[in-house]
Scaffold this motif. Sequence first.
Motif, PDB file in Angstrom:
ATOM      1  N   GLN A   2      16.163 -22.228  22.389  1.00 57.91           N
ATOM      2  CA  GLN A   2      15.803 -22.077  20.922  1.00 57.91           C
ATOM      3  C   GLN A   2      14.892 -22.724  20.299  1.00 57.91           C
ATOM      4  OE1 GLN A   2      17.634 -20.252  19.142  1.00 57.91           O
ATOM      5  NE2 GLN A   2      18.923 -19.386  21.075  1.00 57.91           N
ATOM      6  N   GLU A   3      14.369 -23.754  21.031  1.00 53.74           N
ATOM      7  CA  GLU A   3      13.143 -24.689  20.492  1.00 53.74           C
ATOM      8  C   GLU A   3      11.996 -23.429  20.644  1.00 53.74           C
ATOM      9  OE1 GLU A   3      10.592 -28.511  21.065  1.00 53.74           O
ATOM     10  OE2 GLU A   3      12.650 -28.394  21.909  1.00 53.74           O
ATOM     11  N   LEU A   4      11.954 -22.865  21.783  1.00 53.63           N
ATOM     12  CA  LEU A   4      10.775 -21.951  22.072  1.00 53.63           C
ATOM     13  C   LEU A   4      10.645 -20.784  21.100  1.00 53.63           C
ATOM     14  CD1 LEU A   4       8.328 -21.141  23.736  1.00 53.63           C
ATOM     15  CD2 LEU A   4       9.884 -20.251  25.413  1.00 53.63           C
ATOM     16  N   LYS A   6      12.059 -20.405  18.110  1.00 53.49           N
ATOM     17  CA  LYS A   6      11.814 -21.083  16.805  1.00 53.49           C
ATOM     18  C   LYS A   6      10.193 -21.232  16.699  1.00 53.49           C
ATOM     19  CE  LYS A   6      16.193 -23.480  15.793  1.00 53.49           C
ATOM     20  NZ  LYS A   6      16.779 -24.567  15.466  1.00 53.49           N
ATOM     21  N   GLN A   7       9.876 -21.707  17.729  1.00 55.53           N
ATOM     22  CA  GLN A   7       8.020 -21.683  17.735  1.00 55.53           C
ATOM     23  C   GLN A   7       7.392 -20.563  17.836  1.00 55.53           C
ATOM     24  OE1 GLN A   7       6.721 -24.324  20.922  1.00 55.53           O
ATOM     25  NE2 GLN A   7       7.883 -26.268  20.090  1.00 55.53           N
ATOM     26  N   GLU A  15      12.502 -12.592  15.408  1.00 62.18           N
ATOM     27  CA  GLU A  15      13.462 -13.094  16.367  1.00 62.18           C
ATOM     28  C   GLU A  15      13.440 -12.070  17.875  1.00 62.18           C
ATOM     29  OE1 GLU A  15      17.974 -14.816  17.073  1.00 62.18           O
ATOM     30  OE2 GLU A  15      17.285 -13.856  15.146  1.00 62.18           O
ATOM     31  N   TYR A  47      20.100 -20.695  28.949  1.00 62.02           N
ATOM     32  CA  TYR A  47      19.523 -21.027  27.527  1.00 62.02           C
ATOM     33  C   TYR A  47      19.321 -19.453  26.744  1.00 62.02           C
ATOM     34  CZ  TYR A  47      19.227 -25.844  29.457  1.00 62.02           C
ATOM     35  OH  TYR A  47      19.742 -26.930  30.021  1.00 62.02           O
TER      36      TYR A  47
END
Length: 58
Positions: A2-4, A6-7, A15, A47
């Motif tokens: 999710q961090e990737l 979001k980046q 998305e 993930y």
Amino acid sequence: MQELIKQLMAEGLTEQQAYKAVEIIKNFAKDKFPIFGGAIDKLFDKYGPKDDDDDIMP
């Protein structure tokens, strides 16, 4: 993951585009390191986005 995602979205991707980019990266890694293909799949699947089809309750 999710961090990737979001980046990537912060850099202007939608998305859907971000998830597609991650899928491309996953496939690239599997092509370059086929011996780790199963591990790469497990890592990205763990993930990755959750399918709504897995819900027990409708």
